[in-house]
Design a protein around this motif. Structure first.
Motif, mmCIF file in Angstrom:
data_model
loop_
_atom_site.group_PDB
_atom_site.id
_atom_site.type_symbol
_atom_site.label_atom_id
_atom_site.label_comp_id
_atom_site.label_asym_id
_atom_site.label_seq_id
_atom_site.Cartn_x
_atom_site.Cartn_y
_atom_site.Cartn_z
ATOM 1 N N ILE A 1 0.844 -1.195 0.000
ATOM 2 C CA ILE A 1 0.000 0.000 0.000
ATOM 3 C C ILE A 1 0.879 1.244 0.000
ATOM 4 O O ILE A 1 0.634 2.191 -0.739
ATOM 5 C CB ILE A 1 -0.974 -0.010 1.197
ATOM 6 N N GLN A 2 1.913 1.214 0.820
ATOM 7 C CA GLN A 2 2.835 2.348 0.896
ATOM 8 C C GLN A 2 3.444 2.645 -0.484
ATOM 9 O O GLN A 2 3.512 3.802 -0.899
ATOM 10 C CB GLN A 2 3.921 2.035 1.918
ATOM 11 N N ILE B 1 0.760 4.254 -2.854
ATOM 12 C CA ILE B 1 0.517 5.674 -2.578
ATOM 13 C C ILE B 1 1.724 6.515 -2.988
ATOM 14 O O ILE B 1 1.573 7.590 -3.575
ATOM 15 C CB ILE B 1 0.163 5.888 -1.094
ATOM 16 N N HIS C 1 -3.091 13.869 -5.106
ATOM 17 C CA HIS C 1 -3.802 13.904 -3.821
ATOM 18 C C HIS C 1 -4.748 15.110 -3.780
ATOM 19 O O HIS C 1 -5.897 14.993 -3.352
ATOM 20 C CB HIS C 1 -2.822 13.936 -2.646
ATOM 21 N N GLN D 1 -8.664 5.450 2.709
ATOM 22 C CA GLN D 1 -8.052 4.157 2.449
ATOM 23 C C GLN D 1 -9.223 3.187 2.363
ATOM 24 O O GLN D 1 -9.937 2.997 3.342
ATOM 25 C CB GLN D 1 -7.116 3.768 3.580
ATOM 26 N N TYR E 1 -7.202 -2.522 -2.749
ATOM 27 C CA TYR E 1 -6.957 -1.302 -1.981
ATOM 28 C C TYR E 1 -7.162 -0.126 -2.934
ATOM 29 O O TYR E 1 -6.604 -0.101 -4.032
ATOM 30 C CB TYR E 1 -5.533 -1.267 -1.418
ATOM 31 N N HIS F 1 -6.988 4.100 -3.010
ATOM 32 C CA HIS F 1 -6.627 5.379 -2.397
ATOM 33 C C HIS F 1 -7.490 6.413 -3.099
ATOM 34 O O HIS F 1 -7.303 6.667 -4.299
ATOM 35 C CB HIS F 1 -5.133 5.661 -2.621
ATOM 36 N N CYS G 1 -8.208 8.656 13.353
ATOM 37 C CA CYS G 1 -8.850 8.049 12.186
ATOM 38 C C CYS G 1 -10.268 7.630 12.511
ATOM 39 O O CYS G 1 -10.637 7.468 13.677
ATOM 40 C CB CYS G 1 -8.101 6.784 11.750
#
Length: 164
Positions: free
Chosen positions: A31-32, A35, A43, A59, A76, A78, A155
């Motif tokens: 995931i890192q 992104i 973004h 997320q 996943y 974003h 969050c």
């Protein structure tokens, strides 16, 4: 747990999706990388598309193994939430969030540890002691506030639910 139940009409989640393995503890490097590969201006573009709650960059986790087995693959995304009728730009992916209720869990602390602990606590503590069960649909994390280095964050974990 700081929890509220929210009723929502159908909406969509639009952004950049990829398939990744589920990792229960620590930062998911897949995931890192996903992104990090997005241009910085993307973004801002996504934030400008946001048109409904949950607000801000999200997320999104879809197509999860019902048993949430570590290492199983999931989608996943974003992205951001938009109204169901909002057109998706051709270069973005979309996941539908069906109409219904959502259990929204607010969590603050070391990131991602506090979030992962809260997610585990929903299965171990919250669901067994409340009259709700998961229903089909994506799960989402909205980051409301965070340290500059992302070492801590506040969050909201959004899980689709229905009466048990």
């Amino acid at each position: 747990m700081d929890t509220r139940i929210v009723d929502r009409p159908e909406f969509r989640l639009v952004g950049h999706a990829t398939r990744v393995p589920l990792i229960h503890h620590g930062v998911n490097p897949h995931i890192q990388q996903h992104i990090a590969a997005l241009p910085a201006q993307e973004h801002g573009r996504l934030k400008d598309l946001c048109g409904t709650d949950p607000a801000g960059l999200l997320q999104v986790f879809a197509d999860l193994d019902p048993d949430a087995t570590e290492g199983s693959e999931l989608t996943y995304l974003h992205g951001v939430a938009v109204a169901a009728e909002t057109a998706t730009p051709a270069d973005l992916d979309a996941v539908t969030a069906p109409a219904g209720r959502w259990a929204v869990f607010r969590v603050a602390g070391p990131y991602p540890q506090a979030l992962q602990s809260a997610w585990a606590a929903t299965a171990a503590d919250w669901f067994p002691s409340n009259p709700w069960r998961l229903r089909p649909g994506p799960s989402m994390v909205a980051v409301l506030d965070r340290a500059a280095d992302f070492s801590t964050a506040t969050c909201e974990l959004w899980l689709p639910v229905e009466p048990a």
